[in-house]
Design a protein around this motif. Structure first.
Motif, PDB file in Angstrom:
ATOM      1  N   LEU A   4      32.158 -31.269  65.213  1.00  0.00           N
ATOM      2  CA  LEU A   4      33.097 -31.425  66.042  1.00  0.00           C
ATOM      3  C   LEU A   4      33.093 -32.719  66.845  1.00  0.00           C
ATOM      4  CD1 LEU A   4      32.273 -27.692  67.420  1.00  0.00           C
ATOM      5  CD2 LEU A   4      34.608 -28.393  65.781  1.00  0.00           C
ATOM      6  N   CYS A  22      40.518 -32.365  69.076  1.00  0.00           N
ATOM      7  CA  CYS A  22      39.096 -32.079  68.511  1.00  0.00           C
ATOM      8  C   CYS A  22      39.016 -31.994  66.946  1.00  0.00           C
ATOM      9  CB  CYS A  22      38.380 -30.746  68.883  1.00  0.00           C
ATOM     10  SG  CYS A  22      36.967 -30.416  68.157  1.00  0.00           S
ATOM     11  N   TYR A  24      37.424 -31.507  63.266  1.00  0.00           N
ATOM     12  CA  TYR A  24      36.395 -30.773  62.838  1.00  0.00           C
ATOM     13  C   TYR A  24      36.221 -30.825  61.317  1.00  0.00           C
ATOM     14  CZ  TYR A  24      40.353 -27.519  62.110  1.00  0.00           C
ATOM     15  OH  TYR A  24      41.518 -26.596  61.941  1.00  0.00           O
ATOM     16  N   THR A  26      34.299 -28.675  58.547  1.00  0.00           N
ATOM     17  CA  THR A  26      34.056 -27.439  58.528  1.00  0.00           C
ATOM     18  C   THR A  26      32.824 -27.171  57.359  1.00  0.00           C
ATOM     19  OG1 THR A  26      35.743 -26.747  56.723  1.00  0.00           O
ATOM     20  CG2 THR A  26      36.098 -26.536  59.203  1.00  0.00           C
ATOM     21  N   LEU A  34      37.629 -21.318  66.616  1.00  0.00           N
ATOM     22  CA  LEU A  34      37.789 -22.394  67.207  1.00  0.00           C
ATOM     23  C   LEU A  34      38.065 -22.044  68.960  1.00  0.00           C
ATOM     24  CD1 LEU A  34      39.208 -24.584  64.897  1.00  0.00           C
ATOM     25  CD2 LEU A  34      37.057 -24.832  65.297  1.00  0.00           C
TER      26      LEU A  34
END
Length: 130
Positions: A4, A22, A24, A26, A34
C-alpha cells in the motif's frame, strides 16, 4: 501481504477539501478489506472508514464509517487503478494527523478493528489550520 502506498496529504485551511489516494497491489489475494485510519499527534490511531473489496456484489460497500465523519468524508475505490480514495470536505483542525490505508486479507471479519489489518502504508500527513 498487500502493498500500500498513500499520497495526497497536504496542508489546508479549515473548511477546505482534500482527497487522499492509496494504491494497492494485492498479489494473489482477490478479496480483502480496505480501510483508512488516522492518528492525530499524541493520540491513538483510529479508524476513519472501511470498505469491502471482493470484485463481486459487495465490492465497494462501506462497512464502517466513524461518527466524526459526519457525512464529510467518502471512502471509495477504483478497481481499474487499484486505488483507494478518501474524499474529505469541510475539514476541521482536529482532523490533522497522519492518515494510513490498511488492508485485511480476511474479508469475513471486515471491520474497524485495527488489530486485524496486517498490511499498512507508510502514511500521508494532513494538516488543517484554523
Amino acid at each position: 501481504q498487500v502493498q500500500l502506498v498513500e499520497s495526497g496529504g497536504d496542508s489546508v485551511q479549515a473548511g477546505g477539501s482534500l482527497t487522499l489516494s492509496c494504491t494497492y497491489s494485492t498479489g494473489k489475494y482477490a478479496t480483502f478489506c480496505l480501510a483508512w485510519f488516522r492518528q492525530a499527534p499524541g493520540k491513538a490511531r483510529e479508524a476513519v472508514a472501511v470498505i469491502i473489496s471482493d470484485g463481486g456484489t459487495r465490492d465497494g460497500t462501506t462497512r464502517y464509517e466513524a461518527e466524526f465523519v459526519g457525512g464529510r468524508f467518502t471512502i471509495s475505490k477504483d478497481n481499474a487503478k487499484n486505488t483507494l480514495y478518501l474524499q474529505m470536505s469541510n475539514l476541521k483542525p482536529e482532523g490533522s494527523g497522519m492518515y494510513y490505508c490498511a488492508a485485511d486479507r480476511w474479508i469475513g471479519r471486515c471491520s474497524e478493528n485495527e488489530d486485524w489489518f496486517d498490511s499498512w502504508g507508510q502514511g500521508t500527513r494532513v494538516t488543517v489550520s484554523s
